[in-house]
Design a protein around this motif. Structure first.
Motif, short mmCIF file in Angstrom:
data_model
loop_
_atom_site.label_atom_id
_atom_site.label_comp_id
_atom_site.label_asym_id
_atom_site.label_seq_id
_atom_site.Cartn_x
_atom_site.Cartn_y
_atom_site.Cartn_z
N LEU A 109 0.83 -1.20 0.00
CA LEU A 109 0.00 0.00 0.00
C LEU A 109 0.86 1.25 0.00
CD1 LEU A 109 -2.75 -0.90 2.64
CD2 LEU A 109 -2.77 -1.31 0.17
N LYS A 110 0.25 2.36 -0.39
CA LYS A 110 0.91 3.67 -0.33
C LYS A 110 0.81 4.17 1.11
CE LYS A 110 -0.56 4.89 -4.99
NZ LYS A 110 -1.50 5.72 -5.78
N ASP A 125 -6.30 4.09 7.68
CA ASP A 125 -7.19 4.60 6.63
C ASP A 125 -6.96 3.86 5.31
OD1 ASP A 125 -9.22 6.41 5.73
OD2 ASP A 125 -7.65 7.54 4.68
N ASN A 126 -5.69 3.68 4.92
CA ASN A 126 -5.39 2.96 3.68
C ASN A 126 -5.80 1.49 3.77
OD1 ASN A 126 -4.45 5.25 2.49
ND2 ASN A 126 -2.30 4.66 2.50
N ILE A 127 -5.57 0.89 4.93
CA ILE A 127 -5.98 -0.51 5.12
C ILE A 127 -7.49 -0.64 4.95
CG2 ILE A 127 -6.17 -2.36 6.84
CD1 ILE A 127 -3.40 -1.39 7.90
N LYS A 134 -12.18 -2.36 1.80
CA LYS A 134 -13.48 -2.01 1.21
C LYS A 134 -13.46 -2.23 -0.30
CE LYS A 134 -17.04 1.44 1.06
NZ LYS A 134 -17.48 2.78 1.15
N ALA A 135 -12.37 -1.85 -0.95
CA ALA A 135 -12.27 -1.96 -2.41
C ALA A 135 -12.26 -3.41 -2.88
CB ALA A 135 -11.01 -1.24 -2.90
N ILE A 136 -11.65 -4.31 -2.12
CA ILE A 136 -11.55 -5.70 -2.58
C ILE A 136 -12.73 -6.57 -2.12
CG2 ILE A 136 -9.03 -5.65 -2.67
CD1 ILE A 136 -9.26 -7.57 -0.10
N ASP A 178 -6.87 2.97 -5.45
CA ASP A 178 -6.00 4.14 -5.32
C ASP A 178 -4.95 4.03 -4.22
OD1 ASP A 178 -7.81 4.44 -3.22
OD2 ASP A 178 -8.00 6.61 -3.47
N VAL A 179 -5.13 3.18 -3.22
CA VAL A 179 -4.13 3.07 -2.15
C VAL A 179 -3.07 2.00 -2.43
CG1 VAL A 179 -5.64 4.01 -0.37
CG2 VAL A 179 -5.57 1.54 -0.76
#
Length: 158
Positions: free
Chosen positions: A76-77, A82-84, A89-91, A133-134
């Protein structure tokens, strides 16, 4: 979840159900040496305590047209909460991602992905996974063959 104290009978029930979740209560009772009513009570107790989470049929991927399985290491970036959460959520609704593990080491997550073929895998990676995006980096490992794929957990003696 807290660690549940299991006796020898509970462990035997879990061993038998892991090997064949389709076993009848009568057969299970016979195997563990109890009558059906207390056997069912014990199984219900294990279910209610969250020890038994669900029952599933194990399907051979190739027999249903899923010819490609991969592991994908995801970086991840920035490894922050928050990124986790954004990544999870995205996957969540990507059906081809059948496992997601938060890991230590070179990456942040490892995914197990199943697809019909390499073209479908490539499309999934280009259209969905790499567009999160992350996500900073992806490393794919195609599974050539599997020598062990056990769903049976080794139950420790308490």
């Amino acid at each position: 979840m807290k660690n549940i104290k299991l006796d020898a009978t509970d462990r035997k029930i879990l061993e038998l159900l892991q090997k064949n979740s389709n076993i009848t209560n009568a057969q299970l009772a016979k195997e563990i040496g109890l009558s059906p009513a207390p056997t069912l009570e014990r199984v219900n107790k294990l279910e209610n305590a969250g020890v038994i989470k669900s029952y599933h049929a194990v399907i051979d991927p190739a027999s249903v047209g899923l010819g490609v399985s991969t592991f994908v290491m995801v970086s991840l970036k920035g490894h922050n909460k928050d990124n986790i959460n954004k990544f999870n959520k995205a996957i969540h609704d990507i059906e081809e991602i059948v496992e997601c593990h938060h890991i230590t080491g070179a990456g942040d997550f490892v995914l197990k992905i199943v697809c019909s073929d390499i073209a479908a895998y490539q499309q999934l990676m280009l259209d969905k996974v790499s567009n999160i995006d992350v996500v900073d980096g992806l490393q794919s490992m195609v599974i050539l063959s599997t020598f062990k794929d056990s769903k049976v957990l080794p139950l420790p003696n308490n």
